[in-house]
Design an enzyme around this catalytic site. Sequence first.
Site, PDB file in Angstrom:
ATOM      1  N   GLY A   1      34.062  45.142  41.574  1.00 35.17           N
ATOM      2  CA  GLY A   1      33.404  43.848  41.588  1.00 35.17           C
ATOM      3  C   GLY A   1      33.735  43.103  42.870  1.00 35.17           C
ATOM      4  O   GLY A   1      34.010  43.708  43.907  1.00 35.17           O
ATOM      5  N   SER A   2      33.784  41.773  42.752  1.00 34.26           N
ATOM      6  CA  SER A   2      33.776  40.936  43.960  1.00 34.26           C
ATOM      7  C   SER A   2      35.018  41.075  44.827  1.00 34.26           C
ATOM      8  O   SER A   2      34.973  40.711  45.998  1.00 34.26           O
ATOM      9  CB  SER A   2      33.614  39.481  43.563  1.00 34.26           C
ATOM     10  OG  SER A   2      32.472  39.344  42.773  1.00 34.26           O
ATOM     11  N   THR A   3      36.143  41.538  44.275  1.00 34.39           N
ATOM     12  CA  THR A   3      37.313  41.681  45.144  1.00 34.39           C
ATOM     13  C   THR A   3      37.012  42.688  46.258  1.00 34.39           C
ATOM     14  O   THR A   3      37.623  42.642  47.327  1.00 34.39           O
ATOM     15  CB  THR A   3      38.555  42.163  44.358  1.00 34.39           C
ATOM     16  OG1 THR A   3      38.202  43.316  43.602  1.00 34.39           O
ATOM     17  CG2 THR A   3      39.070  41.095  43.428  1.00 34.39           C
TER      18      THR A   3
END
Lengths: 362, 633
Positions: free
Chosen positions: B290-292
Amino acid sequence: MKKNIDVILLFAVIIISIFGVMMIYSSSSIWAEYKFNDSLKYLKLQSIFLIIGTILMIIISKIPYMYYKDKANIILLVCFLLLILVIIPGIGKIRNGSRSWFGIGGFGIQPSEFMKLGLIIFVSKYLCNNEKNIKDIKKGVLPILFITLLVFGLVMLQPDFGTGVIIVMSIIGLLFIAGISMKFFYITGIFGAIGAVILILIAPYRFKRILSFINPWIDPLGSGFQAIQSLFAIGPGGFLGLGIGNSIQKHFYLPEPQTDFIFAIISEELGFLGILIVSTLFLIIIYRGIKISLLSNDTFAKYLSFGITFQLSFQALLNLMVVVSLIPITGVTLPFLSYGGSSLLITLCEMGILLNISRYNS
Amino acid sequence: MFFKFIHKRIRIVLLIIFFLFFLVILKVAYIQLFQYKKLNTLATDLWSRNLPVEANRGYIYDINNLIIADNITTTSLVIIPNQIKDKEKVAKDLSEILDVRYEEMYRHVSKKTSIERVHPEGRRLNYDIANRISELNYDGVYLLKESKRYYPYDTLLSHVIGYVGIDNQGLSGIELQYDKYLTGKYGMIKYFSDAKGNRLSMSEVYEKPQDGMNIQLTINLDIQKAVERELDNAVAKYNPDSALAIVMNPNNGEILAMSSRPNFSPSNYKNYTIEQINRNLPIWSTYEPGSTFKIITLAASLEENTIDFNDTFYDGGSIQVENARIRCWKAGGHGAETFLQVVENSCNPGFVVMGQKLGKEKLFNYINNFGFGKKTGIDLNGEENGILFNLDRVGPVELATTSFGQGVSVTPIQQITAVSAAINGGNLYKPYIVKRILEPETNNVIKEYDKTFVRKVISEDASKKVRYALESVVANGTGRNAYIEGHSVGGKTGTAQKVKDGRYMVGNYIVSFIGFTPASNPEVIVYVAIDYPKGVTQYGGTVSAPIAKEILTDCINILNIKEDNVKPKEYNWNEIKYLDVPNVVGMKKEDAIKLLKDFTINYSGTGDYVKEQSPEANKRIKYGGVVRLLLGN
């Protein structure tokens, strides 16, 4: 009976005998405790024999040796009778696989021990009486050889190979000094070798014993077992030994440590120093015995004293060389030191004879 | 004449006898003096029986020499059958005390062996049972001291440490991997015995056991405790499927703490499945980050200069890529924003554009260089690879989703290692956890491990920009729940969909946060991931960022990280502001009141001037907090 007895010989015999009883106690106490619940068992028996033997030695040292020359034939006959009796089942008792004992109460009597002396007396007399026929093998040697082989045969019926060899060798020793030509020894040597081969073929375990003496580790739990256990006693003894009473091998590692392998236990407890002392005592006794023979002016006394000394030396060497793995195991006890009543008794009697002969020497 | 001949032969015989005696003496001398050593050794082996004495297993320390894996001493039963006289009675008594069947105990006490152990009933005896056995005082029944592994913190760091079996042999984790160092050498109580196995009354020889070597980890026990506490709290609060956290020094790859839930108790390892024990989630689990993962796209773009923070971008809520319409997580989109705001808002269409500007070759080249798709090589067993798209099969859609962290599969350790490289000046280091191998007792260093530089991924300049952007995320964007007063924090949230049977699961997310402090010069980095938290809006910012904040706060105290220049936070209406207290000492009372308008003032003393103030100048306190002034003239 003009002169005194050989005091040096007497002292050496007394010292080594007392030392022997001491070592029998030290080496046997564990085994005796286990077998008879009496750690003093062997000490007691051997002490009794030592006392009787010492008394006999002193008495015999006063009996003129010429007496045996007169009675040689009877002595030999009695010995023969005992030797025949002992191999008859029911009369003789089996110990360690040999029917070689008369059991009288707690004591055991071994007739082959008597025969060892009896035959020497007889052969000494024979050689003395047939001085001129000695060079003639047929007339001089064959009768002796015949009787000797007869004795050997009876002993082998027990069977007791070690004693048989000792008896044969002491007679050969006598024949050697009596001046029989070397040709005879070459021939007997060859016959001996053939005989040895036959004996090995009859009982192959003997061959295994020979192999195991060269490298006992080939069969460490079988034929090499005793040799290894003996080395394990001698080796750790080192120079000064573990101290008297401190042998570990006597704790069932070396079976019956008070008999054939007592020298190993002595090595373990007293070290190389102890061995030097024991050997010195033996050498003194042998040297004095030979000296008595050399100094004697009587042919019979010369043969008799030499025969006794030579037999003692040969038996001692046979035992020692087995214990230190110089020759294969034969099953011979060490005079004065190994446990054994008849052996000690006869040895002390023989010493009595030597002492008596020493009285007549100038 | 005749005597002369006889005498000659007698002398020959005497010589031979003397010679043979000499030979015997020589042979004895050879055996006793030259073969002494060999025969004595062999004979001693024959005579001696050995009772083994267990060595202490090496300790496992944290970086400050605090013991994580300890030893305690227990006793075990040893039977020497040969020394037992009344076998029936001994067997009966022992079987009662140890609760073993009589027949079985009888078999033990009459076995033809030198030393017999009763396994497992006779091992690791408690004091009471040991006492009862020793009171019997039987010959041939002995109690031996044994060393047993003891984990004073029970489940703490369990997946990393592993566990040992009944013979103290390492069976997983560090215990298994470093077993040959940790295992010591048995010692002996040697005593002499006769050929029948009876003990001889001679002195015993005690051979000291050789203790195992100690292992020092890079782990900081205090930080580890904080991590364990936070994960326990998270489990209590959210009942997630699983949870994990890693704390690392971004400048060298040293793992400061690592844990996951579910975990296990190494002293009761039999109560757990092999999967529970062997799966060290921080290095084993793989999922869409995801966004990490956007940090990687950002770092690549800044290194390649394909974006500038001030460039603008319009997010209408979705972006069309070939046949696919990719939506932003925020319904309706973020509208007009700079690329810095794209990062702060974690705006998906914005990152799709970043990826498109880079192109697939460059983006995937960076992804590879940051270490994704292959094991980091951390010195622990059971690491996974993660999965990347095969470059040949990457079309515009795959490029677009990869840019914001979908369609790739990574492990937590890869994630934290890569981000460390992005923020530490661009240097990728191999993570590691074993710091030193130490000698027992003296603790002299036998082996020391140092940081392993893998490669330079981005420049110091690009790295500085990444740090700046990530600090903004925490100060102004989705990571604000990780903001710590007085300390600059950089970070990024992640909310990843889970894939099951090739399809995204509905309403089931792994929410994560990666954060570090100080933002301008990172000393510590934390990664937290919670798998399917229940009863909460599943966003990394709401679930994981507060946990990361708590862990970072502990790290600041434990590592004694100084306060630094903080990027002022953009406060939401419901958040408490923090302000610096100005210096008012020596001012007139009226001037001081003007300066302290945001605070509540308490006075003491009388006068027109301020003599002292508390708190001192430049301390940060809450908006409306109390400032005490001592007045005088």
